[in-house]
Design a protein around this motif. Structure first.
Motif, PDB file in Angstrom:
ATOM      1  N   ASP A 495      45.181  27.856  36.131  1.00  0.00           N
ATOM      2  CA  ASP A 495      46.009  27.388  37.411  1.00  0.00           C
ATOM      3  C   ASP A 495      46.548  28.288  38.100  1.00  0.00           C
ATOM      4  N   GLY A 496      47.412  29.132  37.214  1.00  0.00           N
ATOM      5  CA  GLY A 496      48.035  30.014  37.664  1.00  0.00           C
ATOM      6  C   GLY A 496      47.182  31.288  38.091  1.00  0.00           C
ATOM      7  N   ALA A 497      46.037  31.614  37.682  1.00  0.00           N
ATOM      8  CA  ALA A 497      45.018  32.693  37.954  1.00  0.00           C
ATOM      9  C   ALA A 497      44.575  32.123  39.377  1.00  0.00           C
ATOM     10  N   LEU A 498      44.138  30.924  39.656  1.00  0.00           N
ATOM     11  CA  LEU A 498      43.475  30.546  40.980  1.00  0.00           C
ATOM     12  C   LEU A 498      44.700  30.584  42.046  1.00  0.00           C
ATOM     13  N   HIS A 499      45.897  30.227  41.615  1.00  0.00           N
ATOM     14  CA  HIS A 499      46.985  30.498  42.580  1.00  0.00           C
ATOM     15  C   HIS A 499      47.145  31.843  43.066  1.00  0.00           C
ATOM     16  N   PHE A 500      46.990  32.706  42.352  1.00  0.00           N
ATOM     17  CA  PHE A 500      47.324  34.117  42.670  1.00  0.00           C
ATOM     18  C   PHE A 500      46.205  34.701  43.393  1.00  0.00           C
ATOM     19  N   PHE A 501      44.641  34.353  43.053  1.00  0.00           N
ATOM     20  CA  PHE A 501      43.673  34.816  43.782  1.00  0.00           C
ATOM     21  C   PHE A 501      43.741  34.061  44.982  1.00  0.00           C
ATOM     22  N   THR A 502      44.123  33.230  45.124  1.00  0.00           N
ATOM     23  CA  THR A 502      44.254  32.448  46.467  1.00  0.00           C
ATOM     24  C   THR A 502      45.181  33.147  47.519  1.00  0.00           C
ATOM     25  N   LEU A 503      46.548  33.501  46.991  1.00  0.00           N
ATOM     26  CA  LEU A 503      47.401  34.296  47.556  1.00  0.00           C
ATOM     27  C   LEU A 503      46.772  35.844  47.898  1.00  0.00           C
ATOM     28  N   ALA A 504      46.124  36.224  47.137  1.00  0.00           N
ATOM     29  CA  ALA A 504      45.428  37.464  47.533  1.00  0.00           C
ATOM     30  C   ALA A 504      44.386  37.305  48.869  1.00  0.00           C
ATOM     31  N   LEU A 505      43.621  36.158  48.643  1.00  0.00           N
ATOM     32  CA  LEU A 505      42.647  36.057  49.661  1.00  0.00           C
ATOM     33  C   LEU A 505      43.277  35.438  51.006  1.00  0.00           C
ATOM     34  N   ARG A 506      44.684  35.074  51.105  1.00  0.00           N
ATOM     35  CA  ARG A 506      45.303  35.030  52.135  1.00  0.00           C
ATOM     36  C   ARG A 506      45.801  36.271  52.737  1.00  0.00           C
ATOM     37  N   ILE A 507      45.871  36.956  52.073  1.00  0.00           N
ATOM     38  CA  ILE A 507      46.326  38.509  52.718  1.00  0.00           C
ATOM     39  C   ILE A 507      45.252  39.049  53.333  1.00  0.00           C
ATOM     40  N   GLU A 508      43.975  38.988  52.424  1.00  0.00           N
ATOM     41  CA  GLU A 508      42.677  39.691  52.854  1.00  0.00           C
ATOM     42  C   GLU A 508      41.642  38.798  52.261  1.00  0.00           C
ATOM     43  N   PRO A 509      41.252  38.286  53.412  1.00  0.00           N
ATOM     44  CA  PRO A 509      40.212  37.091  53.129  1.00  0.00           C
ATOM     45  C   PRO A 509      38.813  37.806  52.505  1.00  0.00           C
ATOM     46  N   THR A 510      38.536  38.890  52.626  1.00  0.00           N
ATOM     47  CA  THR A 510      37.090  39.203  52.334  1.00  0.00           C
ATOM     48  C   THR A 510      37.319  40.285  51.063  1.00  0.00           C
ATOM     49  N   PHE A 511      38.299  39.919  50.248  1.00  0.00           N
ATOM     50  CA  PHE A 511      38.715  40.796  49.052  1.00  0.00           C
ATOM     51  C   PHE A 511      37.761  40.428  47.895  1.00  0.00           C
ATOM     52  N   LYS A 512      36.777  41.326  47.539  1.00  0.00           N
ATOM     53  CA  LYS A 512      35.538  41.163  46.611  1.00  0.00           C
ATOM     54  C   LYS A 512      36.241  40.815  45.274  1.00  0.00           C
ATOM     55  N   ARG A 513      37.084  41.514  44.729  1.00  0.00           N
ATOM     56  CA  ARG A 513      37.658  41.151  43.367  1.00  0.00           C
ATOM     57  C   ARG A 513      38.241  39.805  43.339  1.00  0.00           C
ATOM     58  N   ALA A 514      39.046  39.439  44.260  1.00  0.00           N
ATOM     59  CA  ALA A 514      39.470  38.048  44.188  1.00  0.00           C
ATOM     60  C   ALA A 514      38.320  36.832  44.469  1.00  0.00           C
TER      61      ALA A 514
END
Length: 617
Positions: A495-514
């Motif tokens: 759950d925590g991992a998904l939360h922070f992946f989502t925050l990364a994608l909010r900043i950079e929607p095309t972030f491949k690693r996220a």
């Protein structure tokens, strides 16, 4: 007829109708040549002055150069005959004096690309004005071959003796390596120095810091000028602050200052070019980057400078159109070979295309022009590592630390390089360099990422997660969000991992690693659901045991899916997007290189120990 024609040529010239002067003066010159009875030396001389000056003003430089040289010869003849008419002409028209004629000839040669002729023309003038000295200094600085720095400095110093407020000459002297205190002394001791310019001392100090690789200190000095003097919010001062922060690697703050400077003057290319690069590092959307191009779209192609072509190349690069970006950088460098941003981008593009030897040449050229730029050493390191020239790579690491002792960037780059070796002693030293980088700037994202990677490698996962959580709370960054999400996934906190992946994608929607991380988590969740369904039909205690085992297994699978292959530490996030990539640093998968370029696959052990000792002392 000739008198009437002469008076009309004079009237046309006095009114600035230079394009009309050219045919009229040409006709008069022909008349005087064909009728020697009415021609006088004075009239011929003045007619040629009007004709050559009109061609100069109309930018007919080849014609103007030939005519001006003929005028200089005629002037020497008039001096031999002691013509009184000569002094009368030069009193009426100051641009017809001997010094100014030499200046115009030099400008013609410069515009025609014959820089050696321009330099020799100016050096032949015995008593040069500040304008001539400045032109000579610029020509020697940018185009002089085999010219020593001391000779260039003499020309700039001659400018400052007469014009101590020549800020361009001040900056050029400091860029040449002249000590800031010497430049300050030269300015203060100049006779015509105006009063109430205490800020000038700080201006000189800030430039000395900037060209001395102390970019954070330079930014603070410029910021002090902005906060405490009436110069606040000046576009040039804001540009200087933004550039220093950009050189330091603080892209968020650099963007703020450069954007303010660009807002004040949308045509300020000194602010727009670094702002375009900073936008890329800060993951700005394409629409925001294209706003930089708006002032240029109203221009004709004839107005394009080297900086304009660089902006187009940077936009193409951020759109992953590398071939097109390379074409634009070539156009930028064809106009101005000293365009540092274009050189750095060209080196990066060539490196990505796999032409590493050519990239080294480009970065070496940039190093000659701007040894104070960290990106030069970063680019050279990447190229050398790709070619397995590890001795040269370690030299770049050491130079970066020694040239930038007050910046965390060099220590971080060396630390990442050591960490990627997999050697226990090297990792121990890597941690020391990471700690040193964090002492300089405790919030520098690449240093945070390096320290977290080292802690994770040591098995201190909780400490790594704690460090990353503290950083992203106040300084959100997509790379750190993704790194934290991966570490949480390894601890089965999905759950925590998904939360922070989502925050990364909010900043950079095309972030491949996220995006990849989210897919792996989703896959793990599906596997978990599939694993629990068969266990529901089994007996009580056996069902619970089987279910928990399957869920744990799927969780481990998700964590393993995001781990780096080959059993090596995950270095993907040790540096943010502006540093050397994992593809370069990871040498467990050897690239195909020519045999003559290949070296040992390990760094020589003592090289970082020398730097470690220096740091301790």
């Amino acid at each position: 007829m000739e008198n009437a024609l002469f008076s009309n040529v004079q009237k046309l010239y006095d009114n600035g109708l230079y394009e009309c002067v050219i045919p009229a003066a040409s006709l008069l010159s022909t008349v005087l040549q064909n009728d020697r009875n009415v021609a006088t030396l004075e009239m011929e001389y003045q007619t040629m002055l009007y004709l050559s000056s009109a061609n100069f003003e109309e930018r007919n430089y080849r014609m103007a150069c030939n005519q001006l040289e003929a005028v200089v010869m005629q002037r020497k003849a008039m001096l031999r005959y002691k013509s009184s008419h000569l002094s009368a002409i030069e009193v009426s028209y100051s641009q017809f004096q001997d010094v100014e004629l030499s200046y115009r000839i030099a400008v013609c040669y410069k515009e025609l690309g014959e820089h050696s002729m321009a330099i020799s023309t100016l050096q032949a003038v015995k008593s040069r004005t500040p304008r001539l000295n400045m032109l000579l200094a610029r020509l020697l600085h940018h185009h002089g071959r085999g010219v020593s720095k001391s000779e260039i400095a003499v020309a700039y110093k001659d400018v400052l003796r007469d014009c101590p407020m020549s800020l361009t000459a001040i900056e050029a002297l400091i860029e040449l390596g002249i000590d800031g205190s010497e430049v300050h002394s030269l300015v203060v001791n100049a006779a015509p120095l105006p009063k109430n310019i205490e800020w000038l001392s700080s201006w000189i100090k800030a430039h000395a810091q900037m060209y001395g690789c102390k970019h954070r200190e330079a930014a603070k000095t410029f910021q002090h000028l902005n906060d405490t003097t009436m110069l606040r919010q000046n576009e040039h001062l804001l540009t200087k602050i933004g550039k220093c922060l950009y050189y330091y690697g603080n892209y968020r703050q650099a963007e703020q200052y450069l954007a303010m400077a660009a807002m004040i003057n949308p045509h300020n290319m000194n602010a727009l070019c670094p702002l375009a690069v900073v936008y890329g590092y800060n993951s700005k959307k394409k629409a925001e980057q294209e706003k930089l191009m708006t002032p240029m779209r109203i221009r004709g192609s004839g107005e394009f400078t080297s900086a304009h072509w660089f902006l187009y190349s940077q936009l193409s690069y951020m759109s992953t159109k590398n071939e097109r970006a390379l074409i634009f950088t070539d156009r930028a460098l064809a106009i101005d070979p000293r365009n540092i941003e274009a050189l750095l981008l060209r080196g990066k593009l060539i490196n990505e295309l796999g032409r590493h030897k050519e990239a080294i040449d480009v970065f070496r050229s940039a190093q000659c022009l701007a040894p104070y730029r960290f990106e030069v050493y970063k680019g050279l390191l990447a190229s050398y590592l790709e070619l397995k020239r590890l001795k040269d790579a370690q030299t770049m690491c050491v130079l970066a630390v020694r040239y930038f002792p007050t910046s965390p960037r060099g220590y971080t780059m060396l630390g990442v390089t050591l960490f990627s070796r997999g050697n226990a002693d090297a990792k121990k030293s890597a941690k020391k360099f990471a700690e040193k980088a964090l002492q300089i700037d405790e919030h520098y994202p690449p240093s945070i990422a390096l320290m977290a990677g080292l802690l994770q490698d040591e098995g201190a996962s909780k400490d790594a997660i704690k460090l990353l959580r503290k950083q992203v709370t106040n300084y959100p960054h997509p790379n750190l969000f993704a790194m934290l999400a991966e570490y949480l996934s390894e601890e089965n906190d999905f759950d925590g991992a998904l939360h922070f992946f989502t925050l990364a994608l909010r900043i950079e929607p095309t972030f491949k690693r996220a995006l990849k991380g989210v897919r792996e988590l989703t896959k793990a969740a599906r596997n978990s659901n599939v694993a629990t369904k068969p266990s529901a039909s089994t007996s009580g205690s056996g069902s619970g045991s089987s279910s928990s085992t399957n869920v744990a297994g799927s969780g481990n699978a998700a964590a393993n899916a995001m781990a780096t292959p080959c059993g090596t530490p995950n270095h993907e996030w040790l540096l943010d997007c502006e540093e050397v990539s994992n593809d370069v640093l990871e040498l467990s998968s050897p690239a195909v290189v020519p045999q003559e370029d290949a070296e040992s696959d390990t760094f020589s052990e003592p090289f970082w120990q020398d730097v470690d000792g220096e740091m301790t002392n």
